[in-house]
Design a protein around this motif. Structure first.
Motif, mmCIF file in Angstrom:
data_model
loop_
_atom_site.group_PDB
_atom_site.id
_atom_site.type_symbol
_atom_site.label_atom_id
_atom_site.label_comp_id
_atom_site.label_asym_id
_atom_site.label_seq_id
_atom_site.Cartn_x
_atom_site.Cartn_y
_atom_site.Cartn_z
ATOM 1 N N SER A 1 8.453 -0.591 5.548
ATOM 2 C CA SER A 1 7.930 0.707 5.144
ATOM 3 C C SER A 1 9.106 1.590 4.775
ATOM 4 O O SER A 1 10.104 1.653 5.521
ATOM 5 C CB SER A 1 7.124 1.334 6.282
ATOM 6 O OG SER A 1 6.515 2.545 5.849
ATOM 7 N N GLY B 1 -3.765 7.026 2.565
ATOM 8 C CA GLY B 1 -3.093 6.020 1.755
ATOM 9 C C GLY B 1 -4.055 5.237 0.917
ATOM 10 O O GLY B 1 -5.265 5.481 0.902
ATOM 11 N N SER B 2 -3.516 4.268 0.216
ATOM 12 C CA SER B 2 -4.309 3.449 -0.682
ATOM 13 C C SER B 2 -5.141 2.452 0.102
ATOM 14 O O SER B 2 -4.901 2.196 1.289
ATOM 15 C CB SER B 2 -3.400 2.723 -1.677
ATOM 16 O OG SER B 2 -2.518 1.867 -0.962
ATOM 17 N N ARG C 1 -4.336 -0.316 3.148
ATOM 18 C CA ARG C 1 -3.159 0.030 3.979
ATOM 19 C C ARG C 1 -3.339 -0.495 5.395
ATOM 20 O O ARG C 1 -2.411 -1.109 5.955
ATOM 21 C CB ARG C 1 -2.982 1.548 3.978
ATOM 22 C CG ARG C 1 -1.827 2.035 4.851
ATOM 23 C CD ARG C 1 -1.653 3.544 4.686
ATOM 24 N NE ARG C 1 -2.821 4.289 5.165
ATOM 25 C CZ ARG C 1 -2.973 4.707 6.438
ATOM 26 N NH1 ARG C 1 -2.025 4.425 7.331
ATOM 27 N NH2 ARG C 1 -4.033 5.401 6.796
ATOM 28 N N GLU C 2 -4.499 -0.248 6.005
ATOM 29 C CA GLU C 2 -4.725 -0.700 7.374
ATOM 30 C C GLU C 2 -4.741 -2.228 7.466
ATOM 31 O O GLU C 2 -4.351 -2.806 8.480
ATOM 32 C CB GLU C 2 -6.041 -0.123 7.911
ATOM 33 C CG GLU C 2 -6.030 1.373 8.114
ATOM 34 C CD GLU C 2 -6.474 2.125 6.877
ATOM 35 O OE1 GLU C 2 -6.529 1.482 5.794
ATOM 36 O OE2 GLU C 2 -6.780 3.323 6.953
ATOM 37 N N THR D 1 4.331 0.751 1.958
ATOM 38 C CA THR D 1 4.490 -0.282 2.991
ATOM 39 C C THR D 1 4.093 -1.607 2.356
ATOM 40 O O THR D 1 3.068 -1.679 1.660
ATOM 41 C CB THR D 1 3.608 0.017 4.215
ATOM 42 O OG1 THR D 1 4.001 1.264 4.780
ATOM 43 C CG2 THR D 1 3.743 -1.079 5.257
ATOM 44 N N ALA E 1 0.869 -1.190 0.000
ATOM 45 C CA ALA E 1 0.000 0.000 0.000
ATOM 46 C C ALA E 1 0.895 1.226 0.000
ATOM 47 O O ALA E 1 1.991 1.217 0.567
ATOM 48 C CB ALA E 1 -0.920 0.005 1.215
ATOM 49 N N ASN E 2 0.370 2.309 -0.641
ATOM 50 C CA ASN E 2 1.120 3.556 -0.578
ATOM 51 C C ASN E 2 0.511 4.459 0.480
ATOM 52 O O ASN E 2 -0.638 4.271 0.917
ATOM 53 C CB ASN E 2 1.162 4.237 -1.941
ATOM 54 C CG ASN E 2 -0.229 4.543 -2.459
ATOM 55 O OD1 ASN E 2 -1.225 4.220 -1.826
ATOM 56 N ND2 ASN E 2 -0.310 5.177 -3.620
ATOM 57 N N TRP E 3 1.255 5.402 0.923
ATOM 58 C CA TRP E 3 0.768 6.302 1.973
ATOM 59 C C TRP E 3 1.339 7.702 1.771
ATOM 60 O O TRP E 3 2.385 7.860 1.124
ATOM 61 C CB TRP E 3 1.134 5.789 3.373
ATOM 62 C CG TRP E 3 2.618 5.460 3.548
ATOM 63 C CD1 TRP E 3 3.200 4.261 3.420
ATOM 64 C CD2 TRP E 3 3.653 6.396 3.878
ATOM 65 N NE1 TRP E 3 4.545 4.339 3.642
ATOM 66 C CE2 TRP E 3 4.859 5.655 3.929
ATOM 67 C CE3 TRP E 3 3.697 7.766 4.123
ATOM 68 C CZ2 TRP E 3 6.082 6.239 4.224
ATOM 69 C CZ3 TRP E 3 4.932 8.343 4.428
ATOM 70 C CH2 TRP E 3 6.104 7.582 4.472
#
Length: 623
Positions: free
Chosen positions: A145, A76-77, A80-81, A166, A63-65
């Motif tokens: 990350s 983020g994308s 992510r979580e 990440t 995922a990006n943030w």
């Protein structure tokens, strides 16, 4: 009419203008329709791209943030979580993100964020950190990350925005863990070095234990710090000299441990290309104990070799199952053959034995094999030059893990001289027995023939003749009855008469002159008795009876005879031969003529007696 024409012209112009405006409007509408179409296409492409990105990020568990550090807002994308095992929308600030990190890794992650924020403009490097997260189901996942500052205040340089990605690295970390377990479980030390710089890149647990360094200490060293060569060029030259393949080498080296101790190691290395550089994967096997054992084995073998050589022993080994034989250089010399460096057939050794002794030797081998006892035999060998030698052989079966593989090892001693000595001893004993009988017979004759008119004179004469026999016996005993030197014999027999006259103390009464000659044992006593009688007669009646008299005794070998010449001078004048032969004359005749087979001539000159004897050299000279 004119007015009508003007009005028509204006109408046409207005119509033309409206037509142009209409055409322009239609062109603008067409351009707008195309722009709308392109916009819709771009939006569709963007949506597709975003969809593909979401699919790619989801497939890669990535995922990006973005983070606004001023407002502390994290976006983020999608997903992510989920990487943290948290529900969507639950990680909107840096503290919330850190709260999802495993407690043992949380401070390290915070330190990475602080370090990134403290970077100065122009230091826009990526900062990365790997950490664990604990999912609600209890599973632990590894994430990585990494990001960088993307926007700064142009006046203060303060970070305004950061962005990054990440992604889940659990599989990689598990693979690394498996690799590390296998790497550390290796029974030998493994050292990975950079081929270009010789810097140590990695080591396993065994290397740390063998060398005494921690892994962190190892990673600050070069291979030249532990290799006693200590020189990069020398180490490279050694590797080239011991190449076993295109990228493989094997050699022995001496390495220094952390406490300064030197260890012998066997090094097997493999060159690997990791894409970003070439490394050398080296297995280092401690062979210090083996090398020490090899040194001790060599010393033991040297001691054994010296002992075998000192004892004149040759070593051998028989392999009965394979019917092969090996012998060493000493045994080869005993056999009169060239040394065998490789195994030969047992028949080669059998052919060295005297055929008559071979059955007994083979039977002794069979008995040793059947009973598991030792082998011992004494037998003759026939050398290639035709010489026969006596040897004594000892052997013992060797312990072996394979019952069908039976071997025996032993030693051989050349006992030819010992056997000859035994034979000489036997002959000596027989000779001694014979000579004892002869001596007793001579003593008996001396007692019987010595005149008995005066007891003291009788005793002196008997004692002198027995002493002459004893002196000859002593010389033979000193030479193990192999013979006696003629000069030594004559000097011993005449010693009682070699005295200087009182008025001429430096003058020699008896002069001896002749070549070196060893007299056979059977002739020694006969010559001794004869010379004693000549000296006794000279002492009583001849040159030795006066102070100025002397005797010249000479000998030489002429052809096949020994010529002895006894010449007296300076004694009482002689009128001629005595009227009758005395005991001394009979002893000389019995010894020199009858016993030794010689001839004796006497000449009673006025100035003194001359006796010349010609004795067969074959009888006199020792063989």
């Amino acid at each position: 009419m004119t007015a009508d024409r003007d009005l028509g012209s204006e109408a046409r112009q207005m119509l033309a203008e409206r037509t142009a405006d209409l055409q322009a409007a239609e062109a603008a509408n067409e351009a707008l329709r195309r722009a709308n179409a392109e916009l819709r296409a771009s939006r569709a492409a963007l949506a597709a791209s975003e969809a593909r990105l979401r699919l790619a990020l989801g497939a890669a568990r990535m995922a990006n943030w973005e983070w606004d550090p001023i407002a502390d807002v994290v976006t983020g994308s999608e997903g992510r979580e989920a990487l943290y095992g948290r529900p969507p929308g639950s990680m909107r600030s840096a503290p919330e993100v850190l709260a999802a990190v495993h407690p043992e890794d949380r401070e390290r992650c915070a330190a990475t964020i602080r370090r990134a924020m403290e970077r100065m403009p122009g230091e826009e490097e990526f900062d990365a950190v790997e950490f664990r997260v604990l999912h609600p189901d209890g599973s632990i996942r590894w994430l990585r990350s990494q990001g960088r500052i993307t926007d700064r205040d142009p006046l203060t340089g303060r970070a305004l925005r950061a962005a990054g990605v990440t992604f889940d690295i659990t599989q990689r970390r598990e693979a690394e863990t498996r690799y590390r377990v296998l790497f550390d479980a290796s029974p030998f030390a493994v050292i990975v070095i950079d081929q270009a710089t010789f810097r140590i890149l990695d080591v396993n647990t065994r290397a740390c234990r063998d060398y005494g360094y921690s892994r962190e200490e190892f990673l600050s060293l070069l291979i030249t710090d532990i290799d006693v060569l200590g020189d990069e060029a020398a180490i490279r030259a050694r590797g080239r000299a011991h190449k076993t393949g295109e990228r493989t080498q094997e050699f022995e080296a001496v390495h220094r441990t952390r406490d300064g101790a030197l260890r012998d190691v066997l090094v097997r290395v493999e060159g690997l290309d990791l894409g970003n550089g070439r490394v050398t994967y080296g297995a280092h096997i401690d062979i210090t104990a083996r090398k020490a054992a090899e040194v001790e084995l060599r010393r033991s073998e040297e001691r054994l070799r010296v002992a075998l050589e000192a004892g004149g022993l040759g070593a051998w080994e028989l392999d009965f199952s394979r019917r092969r034989t090996r012998w060493d250089a000493r045994l080869a010399a005993i056999l009169g053959r060239e040394r065998v460096d490789a195994e030969v057939a047992n028949e080669v050794l059998s052919r060295c034995l005297e055929p008559a002794d071979l059955p007994a030797v083979q039977e002794a081998f069979r008995q040793a094999m059947a009973t598991g006892g030792d082998f011992a035999a004494e037998f003759r060998i026939l050398r290639p030059d035709g010489e026969h030698r006596w040897v004594r052989c000892w052997g013992r079966l060797l312990p072996d893990q394979h019952p069908g593989h039976r071997r025996m090892a032993g030693v051989v001693a050349d006992v030819t001289e010992h056997r000859q000595a035994e034979e000489r001893q036997l002959l000596f004993m027989r000779e001694m027995d014979h000579r004892a009988k002869n001596i007793l017979a001579v003593v008996q004759a001396a007692l019987r023939l010595t005149p008995r008119h005066d007891a003291d004179s009788y005793a002196a004469m008997v004692e002198g003749r027995v002493s002459a026999l004893a002196r000859a016996h002593t010389l033979l005993a000193e030479n193990r009855w192999t013979g006696a030197d003629l000069a030594a014999l004559l000097r011993a027999e005449l010693q009682p008469f070699l005295t200087a006259a009182p008025e001429a103390p430096e003058a020699t009464r008896i002069l001896l002159e002749g070549p070196a000659l060893t007299v056979a044992p059977q002739s020694t006593q006969a010559l001794g008795m004869a010379l004693h009688e000549l000296a006794t007669n000279a002492m009583k009646y001849g040159a030795l009876s006066t102070a100025g008299g002397h005797v010249a005794l000479g000998w030489e070998v002429t052809g096949e005879a020994l010529r002895l010449r006894w010449e007296e001078r300076g004694g009482p004048p002689l009128a001629g031969p005595p009227p009758a032969s005395g005991f001394g004359t009979r002893v000389i005749e019995a010894t020199l003529e009858r016993q030794l087979g010689g001839t004796v001539r006497r000449d009673w000159r006025p100035e003194g007696l001359v006796v010349e004897a010609m004795l067969p050299i074959g009888t006199i000279r020792a063989r």
